[in-house]
Design a protein around this motif. Structure first.
Motif, PDB file in Angstrom:
ATOM      1  N   TRP A 406       4.049  -1.457  23.197  1.00  0.00           N
ATOM      2  CA  TRP A 406       5.414  -1.159  23.642  1.00  0.00           C
ATOM      3  C   TRP A 406       5.626   0.357  23.620  1.00  0.00           C
ATOM      4  CZ3 TRP A 406      10.454  -1.251  20.463  1.00  0.00           C
ATOM      5  CH2 TRP A 406      11.555  -1.069  21.322  1.00  0.00           C
ATOM      6  N   PRO A 407       5.198   1.044  24.684  1.00  0.00           N
ATOM      7  CA  PRO A 407       5.244   2.513  24.700  1.00  0.00           C
ATOM      8  C   PRO A 407       6.659   3.067  24.555  1.00  0.00           C
ATOM      9  CG  PRO A 407       4.043   1.647  26.614  1.00  0.00           C
ATOM     10  CD  PRO A 407       4.628   0.470  25.909  1.00  0.00           C
ATOM     11  N   GLN A 408       7.676   2.298  24.901  1.00  0.00           N
ATOM     12  CA  GLN A 408       9.058   2.815  24.848  1.00  0.00           C
ATOM     13  C   GLN A 408       9.692   2.664  23.467  1.00  0.00           C
ATOM     14  OE1 GLN A 408       7.817   0.675  27.058  1.00  0.00           O
ATOM     15  NE2 GLN A 408       8.066   1.568  29.088  1.00  0.00           N
ATOM     16  N   GLY A 409       8.904   2.188  22.497  1.00  0.00           N
ATOM     17  CA  GLY A 409       9.462   1.971  21.163  1.00  0.00           C
ATOM     18  C   GLY A 409       8.953   2.985  20.153  1.00  0.00           C
ATOM     19  N   PHE A 410       9.674   3.127  19.042  1.00  0.00           N
ATOM     20  CA  PHE A 410       9.196   3.967  17.935  1.00  0.00           C
ATOM     21  C   PHE A 410       9.597   3.335  16.614  1.00  0.00           C
ATOM     22  CE2 PHE A 410      12.735   6.171  15.756  1.00  0.00           C
ATOM     23  CZ  PHE A 410      13.808   5.797  16.552  1.00  0.00           C
ATOM     24  N   CYS A 411       8.911   3.768  15.547  1.00  0.00           N
ATOM     25  CA  CYS A 411       9.317   3.318  14.218  1.00  0.00           C
ATOM     26  C   CYS A 411       9.016   4.420  13.225  1.00  0.00           C
ATOM     27  CB  CYS A 411       8.573   2.044  13.818  1.00  0.00           C
ATOM     28  SG  CYS A 411       6.795   2.232  13.687  1.00  0.00           S
ATOM     29  N   ARG A 412       9.610   4.340  12.045  1.00  0.00           N
ATOM     30  CA  ARG A 412       9.247   5.263  10.981  1.00  0.00           C
ATOM     31  C   ARG A 412       7.878   4.878  10.447  1.00  0.00           C
ATOM     32  NH1 ARG A 412      14.072   6.834   6.916  1.00  0.00           N
ATOM     33  NH2 ARG A 412      12.184   7.231   5.680  1.00  0.00           N
ATOM     34  N   SER A 413       7.131   5.872   9.943  1.00  0.00           N
ATOM     35  CA  SER A 413       5.790   5.547   9.459  1.00  0.00           C
ATOM     36  C   SER A 413       5.746   5.503   7.939  1.00  0.00           C
ATOM     37  CB  SER A 413       4.789   6.579   9.990  1.00  0.00           C
ATOM     38  OG  SER A 413       5.059   7.826   9.388  1.00  0.00           O
ATOM     39  N   ASP A 414       6.916   5.601   7.281  1.00  0.00           N
ATOM     40  CA  ASP A 414       6.906   5.735   5.818  1.00  0.00           C
ATOM     41  C   ASP A 414       7.824   4.749   5.102  1.00  0.00           C
ATOM     42  OD1 ASP A 414       9.341   6.718   6.622  1.00  0.00           O
ATOM     43  OD2 ASP A 414       9.253   8.528   5.377  1.00  0.00           O
ATOM     44  N   ILE A 415       8.100   3.606   5.731  1.00  0.00           N
ATOM     45  CA  ILE A 415       9.006   2.651   5.084  1.00  0.00           C
ATOM     46  C   ILE A 415       8.406   2.216   3.737  1.00  0.00           C
ATOM     47  CG2 ILE A 415      10.067   0.344   5.275  1.00  0.00           C
ATOM     48  CD1 ILE A 415      11.275   2.569   7.141  1.00  0.00           C
ATOM     49  N   GLY A 416       9.218   2.295   2.696  1.00  0.00           N
ATOM     50  CA  GLY A 416       8.773   1.921   1.351  1.00  0.00           C
ATOM     51  C   GLY A 416       8.274   3.072   0.512  1.00  0.00           C
ATOM     52  N   TRP A 417       8.345   4.324   1.024  1.00  0.00           N
ATOM     53  CA  TRP A 417       7.676   5.433   0.338  1.00  0.00           C
ATOM     54  C   TRP A 417       8.134   5.612  -1.107  1.00  0.00           C
ATOM     55  CZ3 TRP A 417      10.406   9.541  -1.669  1.00  0.00           C
ATOM     56  CH2 TRP A 417      11.687   9.769  -1.158  1.00  0.00           C
ATOM     57  N   ARG A 418       9.417   5.454  -1.333  1.00  0.00           N
ATOM     58  CA  ARG A 418       9.922   5.690  -2.684  1.00  0.00           C
ATOM     59  C   ARG A 418       9.342   4.659  -3.676  1.00  0.00           C
ATOM     60  NH1 ARG A 418      14.887   8.172  -4.194  1.00  0.00           N
ATOM     61  NH2 ARG A 418      15.807   7.946  -2.134  1.00  0.00           N
ATOM     62  N   ALA A 419       9.316   3.402  -3.227  1.00  0.00           N
ATOM     63  CA  ALA A 419       8.800   2.332  -4.081  1.00  0.00           C
ATOM     64  C   ALA A 419       7.289   2.483  -4.281  1.00  0.00           C
ATOM     65  CB  ALA A 419       9.120   0.976  -3.467  1.00  0.00           C
ATOM     66  N   ILE A 420       6.603   2.965  -3.253  1.00  0.00           N
ATOM     67  CA  ILE A 420       5.145   3.142  -3.366  1.00  0.00           C
ATOM     68  C   ILE A 420       4.839   4.268  -4.348  1.00  0.00           C
ATOM     69  CG2 ILE A 420       3.081   3.898  -2.087  1.00  0.00           C
ATOM     70  CD1 ILE A 420       4.178   2.212   0.276  1.00  0.00           C
ATOM     71  N   GLU A 421       5.627   5.348  -4.275  1.00  0.00           N
ATOM     72  CA  GLU A 421       5.447   6.451  -5.241  1.00  0.00           C
ATOM     73  C   GLU A 421       5.596   5.945  -6.664  1.00  0.00           C
ATOM     74  OE1 GLU A 421       8.064   9.839  -4.724  1.00  0.00           O
ATOM     75  OE2 GLU A 421       6.780  10.548  -3.088  1.00  0.00           O
ATOM     76  N   ARG A 422       6.628   5.155  -6.866  1.00  0.00           N
ATOM     77  CA  ARG A 422       6.898   4.600  -8.190  1.00  0.00           C
ATOM     78  C   ARG A 422       5.747   3.701  -8.648  1.00  0.00           C
ATOM     79  NH1 ARG A 422      12.500   3.195 -10.449  1.00  0.00           N
ATOM     80  NH2 ARG A 422      13.378   4.278  -8.685  1.00  0.00           N
ATOM     81  N   GLU A 423       5.278   2.866  -7.692  1.00  0.00           N
ATOM     82  CA  GLU A 423       4.182   1.933  -7.968  1.00  0.00           C
ATOM     83  C   GLU A 423       2.937   2.706  -8.384  1.00  0.00           C
ATOM     84  OE1 GLU A 423       4.252  -1.763  -5.184  1.00  0.00           O
ATOM     85  OE2 GLU A 423       2.671  -0.450  -4.467  1.00  0.00           O
ATOM     86  N   GLU A 424       2.667   3.817  -7.657  1.00  0.00           N
ATOM     87  CA  GLU A 424       1.420   4.539  -7.914  1.00  0.00           C
ATOM     88  C   GLU A 424       1.519   5.395  -9.170  1.00  0.00           C
ATOM     89  OE1 GLU A 424       0.263   5.881  -3.967  1.00  0.00           O
ATOM     90  OE2 GLU A 424      -0.330   3.824  -3.515  1.00  0.00           O
ATOM     91  N   GLN A 425       2.729   5.843  -9.493  1.00  0.00           N
ATOM     92  CA  GLN A 425       2.912   6.545 -10.759  1.00  0.00           C
ATOM     93  C   GLN A 425       2.676   5.620 -11.944  1.00  0.00           C
ATOM     94  OE1 GLN A 425       6.786   8.285 -10.568  1.00  0.00           O
ATOM     95  NE2 GLN A 425       6.052   9.997  -9.337  1.00  0.00           N
ATOM     96  N   ALA A 426       3.132   4.379 -11.792  1.00  0.00           N
ATOM     97  CA  ALA A 426       3.031   3.407 -12.887  1.00  0.00           C
ATOM     98  C   ALA A 426       1.567   2.966 -13.090  1.00  0.00           C
ATOM     99  CB  ALA A 426       3.917   2.208 -12.596  1.00  0.00           C
ATOM    100  N   ALA A 427       0.765   3.035 -12.016  1.00  0.00           N
ATOM    101  CA  ALA A 427      -0.614   2.502 -12.072  1.00  0.00           C
ATOM    102  C   ALA A 427      -1.550   3.414 -12.879  1.00  0.00           C
ATOM    103  CB  ALA A 427      -1.157   2.324 -10.662  1.00  0.00           C
TER     104      ALA A 427
END
Ligand code: AMP
Ligand code: GLY
Length: 427
Positions: A406-427
């Motif tokens: 769908w060339p006419q569409g776009f999305c963000r590439s970082d959905i969840g970033w805050r939760a992932i940062e938290r997840e990776e800090q905890a690991a």
């Protein structure tokens, strides 16, 4: 039983998807629906603002239960009119919908029940609002009182921004919704959403979520209806959920019953988790969009009996099971959204992209035309995935997106970033 679902967005596709797997369901009708909903329900054209027409459709189609997705019909009193016609409805009355329909109404409830929320002033003219704003200083939040399609809130960093927002509100830009405004203390912390079902008396907590309101990566760019979401919200641990129930949700539900407008439906609370605990930013009288998509992805139990019990006032007999997994959804929008965008482009590859057992693609703004899926909205698709971690759910969602043509569409590439940062800090 025969169910009528009202709405046409990704939220309604997720609800339709969940309802369609219920053993209690005979037939699902959706008005007006969309290209994705058409795969699990019979979509019918209907003017939802014409309550008589909705009642007639229910009679013609032998509908046993109506589920209302969006807020506008609720605020307009659709649930009241359907109830008066003898129909069972999931969704609050017009009076109870003021929780979303009027910021002042909710603030006054908070005052009465001592519910933690931002300090505020309520104004009906620009001069008094400006004087209060100057006195309070910045940052400060300016809000049109009524429903303004998500555009009525300005978080002002400077006094000029705040004064402009006050003028804009009273200029008639938001119509009736801007005839009154609320000036609010700017709360500092992390935002989270909490959903409960409520039957007027009993409250059944669902789960938590967080969304991304800004259009572009890094939470930059203009505000939108939501570009992605995930559930659970890591900041809403068990202790925080318990406090939110005790300090905010239960007193609110009690206050609504005391005011003679018992709340029946899903209550969506937006919180700021501040240093001193949860504070209420706002209530909505419906499921969030796209938060509903991640909630439905995590729900193991049958949705339909829970919605029925909400309408029947027997929620104390319901227990819902949830997947422990994380669910995450990425919104694909038409290029240009939230500004102006083209309609009518064709989307290919959806079947293959959504074929993984961990992925569901919900449609938000599409129609099915001669077998093709055509984009018709700003927010168009919600690519939703489950995973053991936020990282895994994110990877699965973006892997599915890579397969969508769908060339006419776009999305963000970082959905969840805050939760992932938290997840990776905890690991
Ligand atoms: P609303 O339309 O009430 O959801 O507000 C839109 C967004 O504005 C919220 O999701 C918050 O990000 C922000 N906001 C609203 N009220 C406040 C507040 N008192 N303090 C800080 N941010 C706020
Ligand atoms: N995603 C925000 C809302 O549904 O209001």
């Amino acid at each position: 039983m025969n169910v009528l679902l009202i709405g046409s967005g990704g939220r309604e596709h997720a609800l339709a998807w969940a309802l369609s797997s219920s053993p209690l369901l005979t037939r699902l009708v959706c008005a007006p629906g969309n290209g994705g909903i058409a795969q699990v329900a019979d979509c019918v054209a209907l003017d939802v603002t014409d309550h008589e027409a909705v009642i007639n459709l229910c009679k013609d189609e032998k509908i046993d239960f109506v589920v209302v997705g969006p807020e506008a019909p609720l605020v307009a009193g659709l649930a009241d009119d359907l109830n008066a016609a003898g129909l069972k409805v999931f969704g609050p009355s017009k009076a109870a919908s003021q929780l979303e329909g009027s910021k002042t109404f909710t603030k006054e409830l908070c005052d009465r029940k001592n519910i933690p929320t931002a300090a505020y002033g309520h104004f009906t003219d620009a001069e008094t609002a400006k004087a209060y704003t100057r006195e309070q200083g910045t940052p400060i939040v300016i809000k049109a009182d009524g429903l303004a399609a998500g555009k009525g809130v300005t978080v002002a960093e400077t006094l000029d921004q705040a004064l402009d927002a006050i003028d804009e509100c009273f200029s008639g830009k938001f119509g009736e919704a801007g005839a009154e405004l609320v000036v609010e203390e700017c709360l500092i912390g992390e935002e989270a959403s909490f959903f409960v079902l409520c039957d007027g008396r009993n409250v059944l907590p669902l789960v938590t979520a967080q969304d991304h309101k800004r259009a572009y990566d890094g939470d930059e760019g203009p505000n939108t209806g939501g570009m992605g979401a995930y559930s659970p919200a890591p900041v809403m641990n068990d202790a925080m959920c318990a406090r939110a129930m005790e300090e905010i949700i239960l007193p609110s539900v009690e206050g609504m019953a005391e005011a003679g407008m018992p709340y029946k439906g899903v209550l969506y609370a937006g919180f700021m988790i501040t240093e001193t605990g949860p504070k209420l930013i706002e209530y909505n009288v419906r499921f969030g969009d796209p938060e509903c998509q991640v909630l439905m992805m995590r729900l193991q139990s049958d949705l339909l009996p829970a919605l029925l019990a909400t309408a029947d006032g027997v929620l104390d007999r319901v227990d819902l099971r949830w997947h422990d997994d994380v669910a995450l959804t990425v919104v694909m929008a038409a290029e240009g959204y939230p500004g102006s965008y083209e309609k009518g482009s064709r989307i290919n590859g959806l079947e293959e992209a959504g074929s993984s057992e961990h992925v569901e693609i919900f449609h938000a703004g599409t129609v099915l035309e001669n077998g093709d899926i055509i984009a018709t909205g700003g927010r168009v698709l919600n690519i939703t995935a489950r995973g053991a971690t936020v990282r895994q759910a994110q990877e699965r969602a973006y892997a599915a997106i890579a397969g969508i043509d769908w060339p006419q569409g776009f999305c963000r590439s970082d959905i969840g970033w805050r939760a992932i940062e938290r997840e990776e800090q905890a690991a």
